[in-house]
Scaffold this motif. Structure first.
Motif, PDB file in Angstrom:
ATOM      1  N   PHE A   1      31.629  30.261  42.416  1.00 36.15           N
ATOM      2  CA  PHE A   1      31.327  28.978  43.054  1.00 36.15           C
ATOM      3  C   PHE A   1      31.447  27.836  42.051  1.00 36.15           C
ATOM      4  N   LEU A   2      30.754  27.954  40.938  1.00 36.50           N
ATOM      5  CA  LEU A   2      30.748  26.880  39.940  1.00 36.50           C
ATOM      6  C   LEU A   2      32.097  26.705  39.258  1.00 36.50           C
ATOM      7  N   GLY A   3      32.870  27.783  39.162  1.00 33.16           N
ATOM      8  CA  GLY A   3      34.153  27.742  38.472  1.00 33.16           C
ATOM      9  C   GLY A   3      35.341  27.464  39.366  1.00 33.16           C
ATOM     10  N   TYR A   4      35.090  27.107  40.631  1.00 32.36           N
ATOM     11  CA  TYR A   4      36.177  26.803  41.570  1.00 32.36           C
ATOM     12  C   TYR A   4      37.211  27.932  41.567  1.00 32.36           C
ATOM     13  N   GLY A   5      36.717  29.140  41.792  1.00 33.64           N
ATOM     14  CA  GLY A   5      37.530  30.343  41.661  1.00 33.64           C
ATOM     15  C   GLY A   5      38.736  30.455  42.561  1.00 33.64           C
TER      16      GLY A   5
ATOM     17  N   SER B   1      40.341  33.642  34.534  1.00 30.10           N
ATOM     18  CA  SER B   1      39.234  34.602  34.449  1.00 30.10           C
ATOM     19  C   SER B   1      38.315  34.517  35.663  1.00 30.10           C
ATOM     20  N   VAL B   2      38.026  33.309  36.142  1.00 31.68           N
ATOM     21  CA  VAL B   2      37.176  33.167  37.328  1.00 31.68           C
ATOM     22  C   VAL B   2      37.920  33.659  38.569  1.00 31.68           C
ATOM     23  N   ALA B   3      39.223  33.426  38.619  1.00 29.97           N
ATOM     24  CA  ALA B   3      40.016  33.937  39.748  1.00 29.97           C
ATOM     25  C   ALA B   3      39.999  35.466  39.774  1.00 29.97           C
TER      26      ALA B   3
ATOM     27  N   PHE C   1      45.407  31.192  41.817  1.00 30.52           N
ATOM     28  CA  PHE C   1      45.829  32.389  42.552  1.00 30.52           C
ATOM     29  C   PHE C   1      45.172  32.485  43.926  1.00 30.52           C
ATOM     30  N   GLY C   2      44.929  31.351  44.570  1.00 36.03           N
ATOM     31  CA  GLY C   2      44.304  31.375  45.886  1.00 36.03           C
ATOM     32  C   GLY C   2      44.854  30.277  46.786  1.00 36.03           C
ATOM     33  N   VAL C   3      44.587  30.414  48.063  1.00 37.22           N
ATOM     34  CA  VAL C   3      45.001  29.415  49.050  1.00 37.22           C
ATOM     35  C   VAL C   3      44.358  28.065  48.734  1.00 37.22           C
ATOM     36  N   ASP C   4      43.146  28.086  48.214  1.00 39.60           N
ATOM     37  CA  ASP C   4      42.456  26.834  47.885  1.00 39.60           C
ATOM     38  C   ASP C   4      43.232  25.983  46.885  1.00 39.60           C
ATOM     39  N   GLU C   5      43.999  26.614  46.017  1.00 42.73           N
ATOM     40  CA  GLU C   5      44.830  25.884  45.052  1.00 42.73           C
ATOM     41  C   GLU C   5      45.807  24.973  45.798  1.00 42.73           C
ATOM     42  N   HIS C   6      46.404  25.511  46.850  1.00 43.46           N
ATOM     43  CA  HIS C   6      47.324  24.728  47.686  1.00 43.46           C
ATOM     44  C   HIS C   6      46.558  23.660  48.474  1.00 43.46           C
TER      45      HIS C   6
ATOM     46  N   GLY D   1      41.186  33.721  48.138  1.00 43.72           N
ATOM     47  CA  GLY D   1      40.894  32.369  47.664  1.00 43.72           C
ATOM     48  C   GLY D   1      40.947  31.345  48.770  1.00 43.72           C
ATOM     49  N   ILE D   2      40.420  31.697  49.937  1.00 45.27           N
ATOM     50  CA  ILE D   2      40.392  30.799  51.101  1.00 45.27           C
ATOM     51  C   ILE D   2      38.947  30.358  51.325  1.00 45.27           C
TER      52      ILE D   2
END
Length: 165
Positions: free
Chosen positions: A138-142, A13-15, A146-151, A96-97
């Protein structure tokens, strides 16, 4: 999975909220680019519209004083900087970068827009929703779903001070 990693993983949901904000910022960026709002004349004209009685008629005088003292004398460079920052925020949120940094910058940007429209003709609560949406990302580490940040968090661990991804 331990509690620390679970706490810092993103939710679907945050993503989805993050992606939506990214689209909103990028569509607005393209529209502003078409209107030449990132040029000195375009930025000055927009700021005039905000506070003009025939335009938005914003009533927040202190904010106008700051814009007149700081932004107007540097309208050309500020316009270019704004174009670059808004594009980076939009792309960061969409893909999501560097999502935590992008959503923090988006929050500050939306607060700025809120102040620009306070006391005027435009319904300002849209900007409150945008601010709170960016804070939620921001707070939910969005970016961690489904983002580059996940990697990035899987391969590099937490970002410095936990502020980038």
């Amino acid at each position: 999975m331990d509690v620390e990693n679970k706490q810092h993983s993103g939710s679907t949901s945050v993503a989805l909220l993050r992606i939506t904000l990214g689209v909103i910022v990028l569509v607005t960026w393209v529209d502003n680019l078409r209107k030449d709002l990132y040029t000195a004349d375009g930025l000055e004209g927009f700021l005039d519209y905000l506070f003009d009685a025939e335009g938005n008629n914003s009533g927040f005088g202190l904010y106008k004083d700051v814009l007149d003292a700081v932004v107007i004398p540097l309208a050309g460079p500020v316009g270019v900087l704004q174009a670059v920052v808004e594009l980076a925020i939009g792309l960061g949120l969409l893909f999501g970068i560097g999502t935590r940094l992008a959503s923090l910058l988006a929050s500050l940007f939306f607060v700025n827009v809120f102040f620009a429209y306070v006391g005027g003709e435009e319904w300002i609560w849209t900007y409150v929703l945008l601010v709170m949406s960016a804070v939620t990302v921001f707070l939910g580490y969005g970016g961690r779903k489904f983002g580059v940040d996940e990697h990035l968090v899987r391969t590099k661990g937490e970002s410095p001070r936990n502020l980038v991804w």
